[in-house]
Design a protein around this motif. Structure first.
Motif: not given
Length: 554
Positions: A94, A127, A144, A176, A181
């Motif tokens: 992330s 996720s 997401d 993801v 997104h």
């Protein structure tokens, strides 16, 4: 110009022969003529090698002759940091393309506890979509939704809607968290179907169908032992860990051995091959806008978990991945597209304590079962005469208190839990929510951060625990190793935090930067290369990747 499909397909069809015995010569270094520096690249390639620690990079960099050797002619940052405390796959991924630490991304761990989740299972997988009826953290719908911030791909689309984002990985959480997104194509390997899958309703391109057929063919056959390169022979020592023996494996496997396939170079070859074929079919980098190709190479993590970082298994994996990346870059070279590459990792890893002790590491041992949250919780329950076991968590990391506790019970549980944990010889520290939340956001070089500052970078109040338990350095948080799970990561210590960061573009002036940087610096640095704005507040900074007169950072 097109990507070369035969070369891409060949990456995945390695099951029939030893990987090194018949290896073709490594690709020569890329041509050095530079593109016009004022123009951004037409394709950005971002590669994450799961569990590729800075220590692994240092141990093997002199042996690389393929893709890693190419990257080392660019900008080399050997001390990149996943600077936060929660050094797991989901939080680490992330940070890479958001420029944000986990306290912003909301991805505080691979899993966390949410007592308000609309289902019986209160564990949330990072996720997943918890609102899907009948789902749980093990049987989930990939989503997401839990990622709270936009990614580089979304920044690119905001600057130019014609930009396309393709994300391919061995794990859904890698695809993801880096893709974000607004992906045009997103594919990950799904264990339940033993194939690459995407969100429900998305059409499967022919390239994915072909790759799934090739994977099925590989899984249906036995895999002969791979040749052991000469450099790996000194690492050939078996360790009997009770339920599993590691250290001298050659990646042989029987038919339908999914675990063996994923913990082998064949898995990364299939991921990279699929990425090439998707790029070929979509003609990435050949339109008016810059495109983004994301590749999550997951096999190193499975090799590390199953065998540790010091045996023949990891040695074979590292040298094979180098060749696989070399083929990726050769395929991209053939298109004539001007592309830029960055490679990093989501976290590092700790080798098995049995081998660490042989190498002279002191206080390297497996965590005692008494340190597990369930064991501590039972002690707390008995000591306070509670009607329920009040703790949820693991042997390290976030520990949650049952919300049914009264305010008075909550206070007593916290005090007793801290007392028990701090008395354990393997525990370094226990921090409360108040301590972490009251700590200022860290600044300065990440290696100088206090433990509380590292914890603060991972703390998100709606998802983090009531306590954070920190084990001492080199304590392996696996009490009883077994097949596929002999070693792990996730600690607050630098062997899990430090990862390499490598940037490359044809014609750039190469250099090595010895000081520390962070993975959150990658996204703003790429935004600088592309000349696009960063539309949100982030934690990273733009690194100047061009040693010439024109800077990438404004």
């Amino acid at each position: 110009m097109k990507f070369v499909r035969p070369l891409a397909a060949a990456l995945a069809l390695t099951a029939a022969a030893p990987l090194f015995a018949q290896e073709a010569p490594a690709p020569a270094p890329a041509p050095t003529e530079a593109p016009a520096r004022q123009a951004p690249p037409k394709l950005v390639v971002v590669i994450s090698v799961d569990q590729f620690s800075a220590d692994l990079f240092a141990a093997y960099r002199a042996q690389f002759t393929g893709g890693f050797a190419r990257l080392m002619t660019g900008a080399v940052f050997p001390s990149g940091y996943q600077s936060h405390a929660a050094t797991e796959t989901c939080p680490g991924h992330s940070t890479i393309l958001t420029g944000a630490r986990p306290y912003r991304t909301g991805i505080v761990a691979n899993d966390w506890t949410d007592f308000s989740a609309p289902r019986e299972d209160k564990t949330v997988y990072c996720s997943e979509d918890t609102s899907v009826p009948g789902s749980n953290s093990k049987n989930y719908t990939v989503s997401d939704k839990n990622l709270k911030v936009p990614t580089l791909g979304e920044w690119m689309k905001a600057a130019n809607p014609a930009s396309r984002v393709v994300s391919v990985a061995g794990k859904d959480r890698a695809a993801v968290m880096m893709g974000g997104h607004k992906t045009d194509e997103i594919w990950w390997f799904w264990d339940k179907t033993k194939s690459f899958q995407s969100y429900a309703g998305r059409a499967m391109p022919p390239s994915v169908a072909r790759m799934n057929a090739q994977v099925a063919d590989q899984l249906s056959k036995p895999r002969d032992a791979m040749a052991l390169p000469a450099f790996c022979q000194s690492r050939d020592r078996a360790y009997n860990l009770g339920n599993v023996t590691v250290g001298s494996g050659r990646m042989a496997r029987k038919p339908d051995d999914l675990r063996g396939f994923k913990a082998s170079p064949d898995f990364d070859a299939s991921i990279v091959s699929l990425a090439i074929d998707l790029a070929n079919d979509m003609k990435l980098g050949q339109g008016d806008a810059t495109d983004l190709l994301i590749v999550g190479a997951s096999a190193t993590d499975y090799v590390g978990h199953g065998n540790g970082a010091g045996g023949t298994e990891m040695c074979i994996q590292m040298l094979a991945l180098d060749q696989t990346l070399g083929r990726l870059f050769t395929a991209l070279d053939a298109t004539g597209v001007d592309y830029a590459v960055v490679l990093t990792a989501d976290h590092g890893g700790l080798d098995i304590p049995e081998r660490n002790r042989d190498l002279g590491a002191t206080m390297s041992e497996r965590v005692l079962p008494s340190a597990h949250a369930n064991a501590v919780g039972k002690q707390v329950q008995t000591a306070l005469k509670l009607p329920l076991q009040p703790l949820t968590g693991s042997s390290f990391g976030d520990v949650y208190f049952d919300p049914r506790l009264t305010k008075k019970q909550h206070k007593a549980v916290q005090a007793e839990t801290i007392r028990i944990y701090t008395a354990l010889p393997q525990v370094e520290a226990v921090f409360t929510r108040a301590q972490i939340a009251g700590t200022a956001m860290p600044k300065g070089p990440p290696e100088t951060w206090t433990l509380l500052e590292r914890a603060r970078a991972s703390y998100e109040p709606s998802r983090s625990g009531d306590l954070l338990v920190v084990l001492k350095p080199r304590i392996m948080p696996i009490s009883s190793p077994g097949p596929g799970y002999a070693a792990t990561h996730g600690s607050i210590w630098d062997y899990d935090r430090r990862v390499p960061i490598l940037f490359w573009r044809k014609g750039m002036t190469g250099f090595e930067h010895p000081l520390s940087v962070e993975t959150v610096d990658i996204a703003p640095s790429l935004a600088g290369v592309l000349g696009i704005p960063v539309p949100v507040e982030i934690d990273g900074r733009c690194l100047d990747l061009d040693a010439g007169p024109e800077t990438t950072c404004k």
